[in-house]
Design a protein around this motif. Structure first.
Motif: not given
Length: 90
Positions: A38-42
């Motif tokens: 999720e952090a990578i996508d953000n």
């Protein structure tokens, strides 16, 4: 010590542009691969397509046991690297 400092920074400065990069590392160290993804996508939404984020993503897929996705990401990543290298040789 690193973990405590990282969590303190994330708590104090939750809206900093680099917070997602720190979250990627923090969640990975905790074995929370889905949250790391999720952090990578953000981060990707902030900066757009990025080869390094794709590489991180493939490592997290391995942690989530999503090996099919991992292979797809790595294949795409290697393809782009080869294209870039070919362009350099011209």
């Amino acid at each position: 010590m690193y973990k405590v400092a990282l969590e303190d920074y994330m708590r104090r400065y939750p809206h900093q542009a680099n917070i997602y990069l720190l979250e990627i590392d923090n969640y990975f160290k905790k074995g929370q691969y889905e949250r790391s993804l999720e952090a990578i996508d953000n981060q990707g939404r902030l900066i757009g397509k990025d080869l390094l984020l794709d590489l991180y993503r493939s490592f997290r897929y391995r942690g989530c046991e999503k090996t099919g996705k991992e292979k797809n990401v790595l294949t795409g990543w290697l393809r782009v690297c080869l294209i870039l290298k070919t362009e350099q040789l011209k």
